[in-house]
Design a protein around this motif. Structure first.
Motif, PDB file in Angstrom:
ATOM      1  N   ASP A   1       0.954  -1.078  -0.401  1.00 37.99           N
ATOM      2  CA  ASP A   1      -0.400  -0.294   0.387  1.00 37.99           C
ATOM      3  C   ASP A   1       0.961   0.897  -0.141  1.00 37.99           C
ATOM      4  O   ASP A   1       2.572   1.528   0.306  1.00 37.99           O
ATOM      5  CB  ASP A   1      -0.628   0.237   1.190  1.00 37.99           C
ATOM      6  CG  ASP A   1      -2.297  -0.361   1.961  1.00 37.99           C
ATOM      7  OD1 ASP A   1      -3.097  -0.742  -0.204  1.00 37.99           O
ATOM      8  OD2 ASP A   1      -2.757  -1.622   1.876  1.00 37.99           O
TER       9      ASP A   1
ATOM     10  N   ARG B   1      -9.895  -3.262   2.143  1.00 37.07           N
ATOM     11  CA  ARG B   1     -10.933  -3.075   0.900  1.00 37.07           C
ATOM     12  C   ARG B   1     -12.792  -2.565   0.962  1.00 37.07           C
ATOM     13  O   ARG B   1     -12.900  -2.929   0.146  1.00 37.07           O
ATOM     14  CB  ARG B   1     -11.517  -4.885   1.368  1.00 37.07           C
ATOM     15  CG  ARG B   1     -11.632  -5.059   2.496  1.00 37.07           C
ATOM     16  CD  ARG B   1     -12.182  -6.539   3.483  1.00 37.07           C
ATOM     17  NE  ARG B   1     -13.428  -6.372   4.681  1.00 37.07           N
ATOM     18  CZ  ARG B   1     -12.507  -7.090   5.469  1.00 37.07           C
ATOM     19  NH1 ARG B   1     -11.291  -5.986   5.825  1.00 37.07           N
ATOM     20  NH2 ARG B   1     -13.519  -7.686   6.366  1.00 37.07           N
TER      21      ARG B   1
ATOM     22  N   ASN C   1     -10.334   1.985  -2.383  1.00 40.88           N
ATOM     23  CA  ASN C   1     -10.625   0.758  -3.526  1.00 40.88           C
ATOM     24  C   ASN C   1     -11.853  -0.500  -3.828  1.00 40.88           C
ATOM     25  O   ASN C   1     -11.893  -1.105  -4.130  1.00 40.88           O
ATOM     26  CB  ASN C   1     -10.174  -0.384  -1.917  1.00 40.88           C
ATOM     27  CG  ASN C   1      -8.742   0.005  -1.750  1.00 40.88           C
ATOM     28  OD1 ASN C   1      -7.832   0.434  -2.848  1.00 40.88           O
ATOM     29  ND2 ASN C   1      -7.977   0.046  -0.880  1.00 40.88           N
TER      30      ASN C   1
END
Length: 622
Positions: free
Chosen positions: A96, A248, A253
């Motif tokens: 990330d 998530r 995302n």
């Protein structure tokens, strides 16, 4: 009287000071920078702080299935941040960053690991507030110490690119339990806050127990949507979706990272990979060969609709793809030599005969965008260029730049005569059919390749060079040797590709900056050392608004072109993709084709392929 007057004066001055202090405090409060959910190079963000997902995703895309793609060559390391080894494809999937870009607006980023970002008006620093819920795959939280470790380690031990990219960062420090600040050497660098937003975050607690500057096949710890699955060194690399991935459900995302697994199968060369694709051994292929696109897909699977072909287009600048000359070698020092080599390349014949007319000649380092210089220099460009007028070719100010053109017949005599004159002016002469310098040394060129597909492009170019008395050879080596020689600048001429964005900035130092020219492993593979280029890069980096950025980029484009540092090749304003019809995808956003993170697997389509073509290898895990 005097005492009383002094008392009144003190009281009066005190009141004035109090008012001034109040005013200053009020101004300070008004001017204090405020945290935001994103950053935009151009000022405004398309998505507000409460947005649910990007417009270009399918928010309801199903999760599941496997996507198989091909990689060429081999790999021997799972550490892509250092020079050593050949890193596996796709390693970015496990990490990330502080922020992530939006693909339907230029120069915009939104918080990922960072919950918010704060930047003062003078761009002298940037502060990121981390989300408390962030986690590494081992369950430990991502901390400011991880961010500081990542920055310092990449700058000290990572690829040379990182040192150039972060060159203007003076210090980094923890400012709170969940916040970290980067302070810059100066002010006005509009891109630097966003560059730091792209910082890949590495786990300090993991890497302090492992050697960072070494190759490794031990799966590293990450925090991203995927983690390393099965590793078969040199054969295949599989990433598995992290089902409980901490990010998530973030708006940035939603609708992304839909495959349960993504696998890269390695092939010795592209021709073998093409045959494997048509046999159903992998699912999706980005086709880089015009001849292949025109002729190699006339197979039953295409005619029956089992394989689909699309050209995905974006509004991004097309990269400068070129024959890159190693300017560290004396024979290329004179720009007239480099220009002569450009005249010897017959693009029109190459495009017509080898590429079925699919390409356009590259005539800018920022082709197909508003950043490409056109016509004569504007008044703004002249203001930047005229201080260096004595060091620049007069033609830069007198006529628009244009690549040499031919009629495409294959008879390039006119351009070869121009090339011969230029070589003679540079001190080279033909003796007994061989071009030699003043000391009698023959002019030779070795084309270094790791892709045999370019041999058919170079062969006719070699014939034109031979007519000039230049002897040339093609040396094809494996990808590991190629990377090592490129890293050490041990080459005569290679094929290079330099992608650009709509917001050029600090990466220009890595591509063309003098400081990167002799740094092993740098992106400045040509070895450009040019004070004018350096000055214009600074103008781009410190541009105060979009107009100033575009003007400075135009000026840089002109200088790079008129110096003839490279021999430009071609581009196509789209990406050719062939895929087995097991997938679906949304309309690609304006600035990204969305592979693979916007695509998803469709079970019904996969079962239809199984029914219609049962002999095909069934994808793993499906």
């Amino acid at each position: 009287m005097r005492a009383g007057r002094r008392t009144i004066d003190r009281v009066g001055r005190g009141a004035i000071y109090a008012v001034v202090a109040l005013l200053l405090a009020t101004v300070g409060a008004i001017a204090a920078p405020q945290p935001t959910h994103g950053l935009s190079y151009f000022g405004e963000l398309k998505y507000g702080p409460d947005f649910k997902h990007f417009d270009y995703v399918n928010a309801d895309a199903p999760k599941g299935g496997t996507l198989r793609m091909a990689a060429i060559g081999t790999f021997d390391s799972l550490n892509g941040f250092v020079l050593k080894g050949n890193p596996a494809a796709g390693l970015g999937l496990i990490y990330d960053t502080l922020m992530t870009p939006s693909s339907d607006e230029p120069g915009a980023e939104y918080g990922l690991v960072a919950q918010s970002v704060t930047v003062p008006a003078d761009r002298s620093w940037v502060e990121f507030a981390l989300r408390p819920e962030t986690r590494w795959h081992d369950g430990q939280p991502i901390t400011p110490e991880d961010v500081i470790f990542s920055f310092e380690t990449l700058k000290r031990q990572g690829r040379p690119f990182f040192r150039m990219y972060y060159a203007n960062v003076a210090k980094v420090e923890k400012t709170g339990p969940h916040s970290v600040r980067f302070t810059f050497e100066g002010t006005g660098n509009r891109e630097l806050p966003q560059i730091l937003g792209q910082l890949p975050i590495l786990p300090k607690h993991y890497w302090t127990k492992h050697k960072f500057d070494a190759t490794t096949l031990q799966p590293p710890l990450g925090s991203g949507p995927y983690e390393v699955g099965q590793v078969q060194p040199g054969r295949s690399m599989t990433y598995v979706r992290v089902k409980d991935y901490w990010g998530r459900n973030l708006p940035v995302n939603v609708g992304r990272y839909n495959f349960d697994a993504i696998r890269f199968d390695y092939y010795r060369d592209d021709s073998i990979a093409l045959q494997a694709f048509k046999a159903g051994r992998f699912d999706l292929r980005v086709e880089t060969g015009a001849k292949n696109w025109a002729t190699a897909y006339d197979v039953p699977a295409v005619r029956q609709g089992l394989i689909r072909r699309v050209v995905l287009k974006t509004a991004l600048p097309e990269p400068m793809q070129a024959f890159v000359l190693n300017l560290r070698r004396a024979k290329y020092a004179d720009p007239r030599v480099r220009e002569a080599l450009d005249y010897a390349f017959d693009f029109e014949w190459t495009n017509k005969t080898l590429f079925y007319g699919q390409y356009t000649r590259v005539e800018s380092y920022f082709a197909n965008s508003e950043l490409a210089a056109t016509g004569l220099p504007s008044a703004g460009e002249k203001a930047l260029l005229e201080p260096f007028k004595a060091d620049l070719p007069p033609e830069l100010f007198e006529r628009p730049y244009a690549e040499p053109h031919t009629d495409g017949s294959g008879t390039n005599r006119k351009n070869l005569r121009v090339a011969q004159v230029l070589l003679n002016q540079a001190g080279f002469q033909v003796r007994d059919g061989v071009l030699v310098d003043k000391a009698g040394n023959p002019f030779t060129i070795e084309f270094l390749l790791d892709n045999p597909a370019f041999e058919r492009v170079i062969a006719p170019y070699q014939e034109n060079l031979r007519r000039l008395g230049i002897r040339s050879t093609i040396r094809e080596i494996d990808s590991a040797q190629y990377e090592n020689r490129l890293r050490d600048f041990d080459f005569d001429c290679v094929v290079g590709n330099f992608p650009e964005s709509l917001s050029p900035g600090n990466e220009q130092r890595a591509y063309w900056g003098s400081a990167a020219a002799d740094r092993p492993g740098s992106e400045n593979i040509a070895g450009i050392e040019d004070k004018v280029v350096d000055a214009l890069i600074d103008k781009i980096i410190y541009a105060h608004d979009r107009d100033a950025l575009v003007t400075a980029t135009h000026a840089l484009d002109r200088v790079l072109l008129w110096r003839h540092y490279m021999i430009p090749q071609w581009y196509m304003d789209g990406t050719r993709v062939a895929y087995w019809d097991r997938f679906a995808f949304p309309e690609p956003p304006k600035y990204d084709i969305g592979l693979p993170d916007l695509w998803w697997f469709e079970q019904a389509k996969a079962k239809d392929i199984e029914r219609r073509a049962p002999a095909l290898t069934k994808p793993d895990g499906q």
